[in-house]
Design a protein around this motif. Structure first.
Motif, mmCIF file in Angstrom:
data_model
loop_
_atom_site.group_PDB
_atom_site.id
_atom_site.type_symbol
_atom_site.label_atom_id
_atom_site.label_comp_id
_atom_site.label_asym_id
_atom_site.label_seq_id
_atom_site.Cartn_x
_atom_site.Cartn_y
_atom_site.Cartn_z
ATOM 1 N N ILE A 38 0.842 -1.196 0.000
ATOM 2 C CA ILE A 38 0.000 0.000 0.000
ATOM 3 C C ILE A 38 0.880 1.250 0.000
ATOM 4 C CG2 ILE A 38 -1.779 1.291 1.261
ATOM 5 C CD1 ILE A 38 -2.819 -1.342 0.142
ATOM 6 N N GLU A 39 1.931 1.230 0.815
ATOM 7 C CA GLU A 39 2.831 2.387 0.882
ATOM 8 C C GLU A 39 3.533 2.628 -0.453
ATOM 9 O OE1 GLU A 39 2.881 4.577 3.366
ATOM 10 O OE2 GLU A 39 1.301 3.323 4.204
ATOM 11 N N VAL A 40 3.958 1.559 -1.099
ATOM 12 C CA VAL A 40 4.616 1.679 -2.408
ATOM 13 C C VAL A 40 3.619 2.206 -3.436
ATOM 14 C CG1 VAL A 40 5.699 0.388 -4.297
ATOM 15 C CG2 VAL A 40 6.367 -0.077 -1.936
ATOM 16 N N LEU A 41 2.397 1.696 -3.419
ATOM 17 C CA LEU A 41 1.371 2.174 -4.354
ATOM 18 C C LEU A 41 1.084 3.658 -4.138
ATOM 19 C CD1 LEU A 41 -1.024 -0.897 -4.291
ATOM 20 C CD2 LEU A 41 0.340 -0.114 -6.245
ATOM 21 N N LYS A 42 1.034 4.090 -2.875
ATOM 22 C CA LYS A 42 0.819 5.508 -2.587
ATOM 23 C C LYS A 42 1.983 6.342 -3.131
ATOM 24 C CE LYS A 42 -0.021 5.957 1.862
ATOM 25 N NZ LYS A 42 -0.488 5.912 3.257
ATOM 26 N N LYS A 43 3.183 5.851 -2.974
ATOM 27 C CA LYS A 43 4.370 6.568 -3.463
ATOM 28 C C LYS A 43 4.334 6.695 -4.989
ATOM 29 C CE LYS A 43 9.430 6.316 -3.324
ATOM 30 N NZ LYS A 43 9.761 6.240 -4.719
ATOM 31 N N PHE A 44 4.032 5.603 -5.678
ATOM 32 C CA PHE A 44 3.943 5.644 -7.133
ATOM 33 C C PHE A 44 2.842 6.598 -7.591
ATOM 34 C CE2 PHE A 44 6.285 1.514 -7.568
ATOM 35 C CZ PHE A 44 7.193 1.926 -8.526
ATOM 36 N N ALA A 45 1.686 6.528 -6.933
ATOM 37 C CA ALA A 45 0.566 7.396 -7.304
ATOM 38 C C ALA A 45 0.948 8.861 -7.134
ATOM 39 C CB ALA A 45 -0.670 7.056 -6.478
ATOM 40 N N LYS A 46 1.615 9.182 -6.040
ATOM 41 C CA LYS A 46 2.048 10.558 -5.787
ATOM 42 C C LYS A 46 3.039 11.012 -6.855
ATOM 43 C CE LYS A 46 3.443 13.566 -2.066
ATOM 44 N NZ LYS A 46 2.242 14.382 -2.103
ATOM 45 N N GLU A 47 3.990 10.139 -7.221
ATOM 46 C CA GLU A 47 4.975 10.475 -8.255
ATOM 47 C C GLU A 47 4.316 10.748 -9.604
ATOM 48 O OE1 GLU A 47 7.841 7.322 -8.486
ATOM 49 O OE2 GLU A 47 8.755 7.852 -6.566
ATOM 50 N N LYS A 48 3.197 10.072 -9.867
ATOM 51 C CA LYS A 48 2.488 10.233 -11.146
ATOM 52 C C LYS A 48 1.473 11.377 -11.095
ATOM 53 C CE LYS A 48 4.391 6.676 -13.179
ATOM 54 N NZ LYS A 48 5.229 6.788 -14.352
ATOM 55 N N GLY A 49 1.426 12.090 -9.962
ATOM 56 C CA GLY A 49 0.500 13.217 -9.849
ATOM 57 C C GLY A 49 -0.926 12.807 -9.539
ATOM 58 N N LEU A 50 -1.103 11.612 -9.027
ATOM 59 C CA LEU A 50 -2.443 11.100 -8.712
ATOM 60 C C LEU A 50 -2.692 11.213 -7.205
ATOM 61 C CD1 LEU A 50 -2.204 7.956 -11.019
ATOM 62 C CD2 LEU A 50 -3.343 10.122 -11.526
ATOM 63 N N ASP A 51 -2.599 12.433 -6.712
ATOM 64 C CA ASP A 51 -2.731 12.679 -5.270
ATOM 65 C C ASP A 51 -4.088 12.277 -4.716
ATOM 66 O OD1 ASP A 51 -0.123 13.691 -5.076
ATOM 67 O OD2 ASP A 51 -0.783 15.686 -5.680
ATOM 68 N N PHE A 52 -5.119 12.289 -5.552
ATOM 69 C CA PHE A 52 -6.450 11.905 -5.089
ATOM 70 C C PHE A 52 -6.486 10.443 -4.644
ATOM 71 C CE2 PHE A 52 -6.260 11.406 -9.654
ATOM 72 C CZ PHE A 52 -6.832 10.169 -9.894
ATOM 73 N N ILE A 53 -5.655 9.599 -5.255
ATOM 74 C CA ILE A 53 -5.592 8.194 -4.824
ATOM 75 C C ILE A 53 -4.910 8.110 -3.466
ATOM 76 C CG2 ILE A 53 -4.649 5.902 -5.338
ATOM 77 C CD1 ILE A 53 -5.055 6.514 -8.313
ATOM 78 N N CYS A 54 -3.833 8.856 -3.294
ATOM 79 C CA CYS A 54 -3.145 8.890 -1.992
ATOM 80 C C CYS A 54 -4.082 9.389 -0.899
ATOM 81 C CB CYS A 54 -1.919 9.792 -2.055
ATOM 82 S SG CYS A 54 -0.659 9.255 -3.188
ATOM 83 N N ALA A 55 -4.834 10.439 -1.216
ATOM 84 C CA ALA A 55 -5.776 10.996 -0.241
ATOM 85 C C ALA A 55 -6.819 9.962 0.150
ATOM 86 C CB ALA A 55 -6.446 12.242 -0.814
ATOM 87 N N GLU A 56 -7.260 9.182 -0.824
ATOM 88 C CA GLU A 56 -8.262 8.161 -0.528
ATOM 89 C C GLU A 56 -7.664 7.051 0.352
ATOM 90 O OE1 GLU A 56 -11.163 5.355 -3.091
ATOM 91 O OE2 GLU A 56 -11.061 7.463 -3.694
ATOM 92 N N PHE A 57 -6.415 6.666 0.087
ATOM 93 C CA PHE A 57 -5.752 5.672 0.940
ATOM 94 C C PHE A 57 -5.621 6.193 2.371
ATOM 95 C CE2 PHE A 57 -3.708 3.396 -2.773
ATOM 96 C CZ PHE A 57 -4.212 2.144 -2.456
ATOM 97 N N ASN A 58 -5.434 7.498 2.536
ATOM 98 C CA ASN A 58 -5.235 8.086 3.861
ATOM 99 C C ASN A 58 -6.548 8.457 4.560
ATOM 100 O OD1 ASN A 58 -2.432 7.910 3.665
ATOM 101 N ND2 ASN A 58 -2.299 9.867 2.602
ATOM 102 N N ASP A 59 -7.658 8.352 3.850
ATOM 103 C CA ASP A 59 -8.959 8.695 4.427
ATOM 104 C C ASP A 59 -9.419 7.561 5.356
ATOM 105 O OD1 ASP A 59 -11.670 9.205 4.985
ATOM 106 O OD2 ASP A 59 -12.000 10.091 3.011
ATOM 107 N N PRO A 60 -9.609 7.866 6.649
ATOM 108 C CA PRO A 60 -10.019 6.823 7.593
ATOM 109 C C PRO A 60 -11.434 6.296 7.353
ATOM 110 C CG PRO A 60 -10.011 8.963 8.673
ATOM 111 C CD PRO A 60 -9.445 9.167 7.295
#
Length: 121
Positions: A38-60
């Protein structure tokens, strides 16, 4: 720093993990060791400018399973893309898809590849 083969092995493991979440109502058993995926996927998503996916992973209020299922095609493509960069002699999976089956992100990357190969301007 990981060597090329070890990194490739880890990317294939993440891809296999993503395959388990393809489709609606798939709830495979989560193993605690997979948190790193999950952490690696968040890192890749952030690098690709897909911050909305990272935000969703971090949403409780949203489970990681729901996020993995919702964004599976894009996350899977990101991993496939990373593998393709490591194995440039293999035909990219994207060129095997119909344009009508691509997500918007995949289509954008497809155009980038064509531009890079000078097939379009």
């Amino acid at each position: 720093m990981l060597d090329q083969e070890t990194l490739k092995h880890h990317l294939y493991s993440i891809q296999e993990f993503l395959f388990q979440y393809e489709g609606i109502d798939k709830k495979p058993k989560f193993v605690e060791d997979q948190k790193v995926f999950i952490e690696v996927l968040k890192k890749f998503a952030k690098e690709k400018g897909l911050d909305f996916i990272c935000a969703e992973f971090n949403d409780p209020n949203i489970t990681f399973e729901d996020t993995l299922q919702r964004w599976n095609p894009i996350l899977n493509f990101i991993i496939t893309d990373a593998l393709a960069e490591m194995e440039p002699d293999r035909k990219h999976k994207l060129f095997l898809k119909k344009v009508s089956d691509m997500t918007g992100y995949e289509y954008s990357r497809y155009l980038d590849y064509l531009k890079g190969d000078m097939k379009i301007k």
